[in-house]
Design an enzyme around this catalytic site. Sequence first.
Site, PDB file in Angstrom:
ATOM      1  N   HIS A 203       0.865  -1.180   0.000  1.00 27.17           N
ATOM      2  CA  HIS A 203       0.000   0.000   0.000  1.00 27.17           C
ATOM      3  C   HIS A 203       0.905   1.235   0.000  1.00 27.17           C
ATOM      4  CE1 HIS A 203      -3.716   2.161   1.604  1.00 27.17           C
ATOM      5  NE2 HIS A 203      -2.753   3.038   1.871  1.00 27.17           N
ATOM      6  N   HIS A 205       1.572   5.311  -0.738  1.00 24.62           N
ATOM      7  CA  HIS A 205       1.137   6.676  -1.031  1.00 24.62           C
ATOM      8  C   HIS A 205       2.193   7.308  -1.943  1.00 24.62           C
ATOM      9  CE1 HIS A 205      -2.223   7.349   1.999  1.00 24.62           C
ATOM     10  NE2 HIS A 205      -1.876   6.083   2.140  1.00 24.62           N
ATOM     11  N   CYS A 236      -3.987  11.032   4.971  1.00 22.12           N
ATOM     12  CA  CYS A 236      -4.128  10.677   6.386  1.00 22.12           C
ATOM     13  C   CYS A 236      -3.986  11.941   7.225  1.00 22.12           C
ATOM     14  CB  CYS A 236      -3.061   9.657   6.791  1.00 22.12           C
ATOM     15  SG  CYS A 236      -3.127   9.219   8.545  1.00 22.12           S
ATOM     16  N   ASN A 245      -3.231   7.649  -2.063  1.00 18.37           N
ATOM     17  CA  ASN A 245      -2.639   6.417  -2.561  1.00 18.37           C
ATOM     18  C   ASN A 245      -2.240   6.583  -4.024  1.00 18.37           C
ATOM     19  OD1 ASN A 245      -3.397   5.431  -0.095  1.00 18.37           O
ATOM     20  ND2 ASN A 245      -5.064   4.170  -0.859  1.00 18.37           N
TER      21      ASN A 245
END
Length: 307
Positions: A203, A205, A236, A245
């Site tokens: 995952h 960003h 976030c 993302n």
Amino acid sequence: MANSAEVLKHIVEHPPNFDSRCPISYNFLVPNFKGLEDFLRARNDPTPSEAKADTSSVLDTQSLDQIVQGKGGMNGQRQSSHHTTSAGSTEISVFTAATESFARANMNCTISESLERFKPILSLAKAQNIRVRGYVSVALGCPYEGLSVSPSKVAEITANLLEMGVDEVSIADTTGMGQRPRILELFKILSSFGIALKDLALHFHDTYGQALVNILLGLEYGIRTFDSSVGGLGGCPYAKGATGNVATEDLVYMLHSLGAKTGVDLEEMAKIGAWISDELGRPNESRVGKAISSKLLTSRIGEDRVE
């Protein structure tokens, strides 16, 4: 997250009316046991208080195949048996962090306390045959502790989650600080803990424009599941300056350039990215999406002139 149960309930009761070439999974973030009860209510399932946790009543489920086939055996996100709507399936996610500072800021508890919170969630989820995904945030850089994130700690937490019954763990570069040397070191440590590649997702960003580069590292290492968001949405509140993302459009374009077959219509995906960005009043962060949108606009203008 305030209206996430409402959104899920709408999807369950009014599933999208289309035929997808690939299975669709709707993921519900569960921060605590109450969150799981909200999830069950949204699916119109009995909660523990309503059913007294009668685990003998297991939901009817449908097994879903792997969704992405590509060059060299490239596979997408694995799916296990879990609750389905006519147009997709539902699963839950739990999340913790790789540093105590971020755990305190994001969850108001320690890492150890967060894992304890997951035990009753996982127990009920497994009894109800609900697929569970785990996340380890700030695995490659923390807004409070910088680059001093221990890869061994990330691997330890990942192993604990899998041992507790989580089906898949997504290693999250929440701040976008991940770079090749530390990513390769993390892969090495994860392997030393005996963690299988099939149990991992990545995952990334795209804060520093390294997300696709880092995903390529994961591909070369053997990982086949990657998180992304249309139009590069996300971020976030506890990681100041971190962008969303990696854009789904950019990721799909790269995969197609490598010869992978994703089953994704990139042009339609770009249209969705342009639409949702406009609806939210924010810039479209996908370079590929913007390029395709510009091309489509130019094509429409040309057709209008011909007419």
